[in-house]
Scaffold this motif. Structure first.
Motif, PDB file in Angstrom:
ATOM      1  N   CYS A  73      14.924  53.862  -7.898  1.00  0.00           N
ATOM      2  CA  CYS A  73      15.696  54.725  -8.789  1.00  0.00           C
ATOM      3  C   CYS A  73      17.095  54.874  -8.215  1.00  0.00           C
ATOM      4  N   THR A 124       9.064  63.405 -12.985  1.00  0.00           N
ATOM      5  CA  THR A 124       9.128  62.011 -12.538  1.00  0.00           C
ATOM      6  C   THR A 124       8.782  61.006 -13.627  1.00  0.00           C
ATOM      7  N   ASN A 125       8.287  61.472 -14.754  1.00  0.00           N
ATOM      8  CA  ASN A 125       7.921  60.566 -15.843  1.00  0.00           C
ATOM      9  C   ASN A 125       9.149  60.289 -16.717  1.00  0.00           C
ATOM     10  N   PRO A 126       9.691  59.058 -16.689  1.00  0.00           N
ATOM     11  CA  PRO A 126      10.892  58.761 -17.476  1.00  0.00           C
ATOM     12  C   PRO A 126      10.699  59.010 -18.967  1.00  0.00           C
ATOM     13  N   THR A 176      16.003  51.431 -17.984  1.00  0.00           N
ATOM     14  CA  THR A 176      15.537  52.754 -18.391  1.00  0.00           C
ATOM     15  C   THR A 176      16.377  53.824 -17.711  1.00  0.00           C
ATOM     16  N   TYR A 195      12.042  62.249 -20.700  1.00  0.00           N
ATOM     17  CA  TYR A 195      13.468  62.505 -20.888  1.00  0.00           C
ATOM     18  C   TYR A 195      13.929  61.977 -22.243  1.00  0.00           C
ATOM     19  N   VAL A 222      16.711  57.688 -16.861  1.00  0.00           N
ATOM     20  CA  VAL A 222      15.896  58.900 -16.760  1.00  0.00           C
ATOM     21  C   VAL A 222      16.787  60.072 -17.182  1.00  0.00           C
ATOM     22  N   SER A 223      17.518  60.621 -16.262  1.00  0.00           N
ATOM     23  CA  SER A 223      18.392  61.752 -16.539  1.00  0.00           C
ATOM     24  C   SER A 223      19.834  61.280 -16.716  1.00  0.00           C
ATOM     25  N   ILE A 229      16.204  53.595 -13.639  1.00  0.00           N
ATOM     26  CA  ILE A 229      15.090  52.872 -13.053  1.00  0.00           C
ATOM     27  C   ILE A 229      15.544  51.429 -12.769  1.00  0.00           C
TER      28      ILE A 229
END
Length: 239
Positions: free
Chosen positions: A118, A62-64, A89, A67, A91-92, A174
């Motif tokens: 998200c 869960t921590n951006p 931001t 990645y 993430v994946s 995000i």
């Protein structure tokens, strides 16, 4: 108006997307971890992954900040441009492929609703009119080069009835002011949804299975939650 999916006012160069895809086709694509939803025809290639690992396409961290860009993204000039164009931001980011004639069975994901902070975005690179995509039982076609938001908290499924592999660039972002303005400026209206059991992934169809799983865990918190869901289910049956 629906909050299940929404087309964003972004388009991308489909020929350059396909060129990058051709360069990555022979890499080691990873079978999707959710084997309950497919029979082996669903795979992905990580572009942004935890610690930049090329052998990890799961999205559980869960921590951006964990990645990072993978080697595959660094080798893909236009995919880098596409991701850099998002002023939020990321993430994946993954390329996700569904083989011709295969399906992704009805399932849900967690914590991927715009309103929760998200948003999951899809940019189709290779698709076909015979690909049947349903989100919350509503059919929708994402065309090549377009950018679509999908509320992955809702049940969704895909049947690839074509003779070509369907490949999407899938990005988890995000939500910030830029992304919020993009949504609102294109007509998206935030919808407050009250889910019967508190989240979209639990319905009358699967609540008994969820209760059994919680009772199997046996902790005090799990048993309290199981009793809570059972009370809601029983009350609805009596109405």
């Amino acid at each position: 108006m629906t909050d299940a999916f929404h087309k964003l006012p972004l388009t991308f160069d489909i020929q350059r997307l396909k060129q990058d895809l051709r360069c990555l086709q022979k890499q080691s694509w990873i079978e999707h971890i959710n084997r309950h939803a497919h029979d082996g025809g669903w795979s992905s290639l990580p572009l942004r992954a935890v610690d930049g690992q090329v052998d990890n396409a799961t999205v559980v961290e869960t921590n951006p900040g964990r990645y990072q860009s993978t080697l595959y993204l660094k080798q893909s000039e236009y995919l880098q441009e596409v991701l850099s164009s998002f002023q939020c931001t990321i993430v994946s980011a993954r390329l996700m492929s569904l083989q011709a004639g295969q399906e992704i069975r009805r399932h849900t994901d967690q914590d991927l609703r715009f309103e929760d902070g998200c948003a999951r975005l899809h940019i189709p690179i290779q698709t076909h009119a015979d690909v049947e995509f349903k989100i919350n039982d509503q059919p929708v076609h994402f065309a090549e080069g377009e950018c679509w938001y999908m509320n992955a908290n809702y049940p969704h499924q895909v049947v690839n009835g074509s003779d070509t592999n369907r490949v999407h660039l899938v990005i988890d972002c995000i939500v910030n002011d830029w992304l919020s303005a993009l949504f609102s400026g294109s007509g998206y209206q935030t919808m407050i949804v009250e889910y019967k059991y508190g989240c979209a992934s639990i319905t009358d169809e699967n609540v008994q299975q969820v209760i059994e799983q919680l009772e199997y865990l046996g902790s005090e918190t799990a048993l309290e939650l199981a009793n809570h869901y059972r009370a809601i289910w029983q009350t609805s049956k009596e109405q």
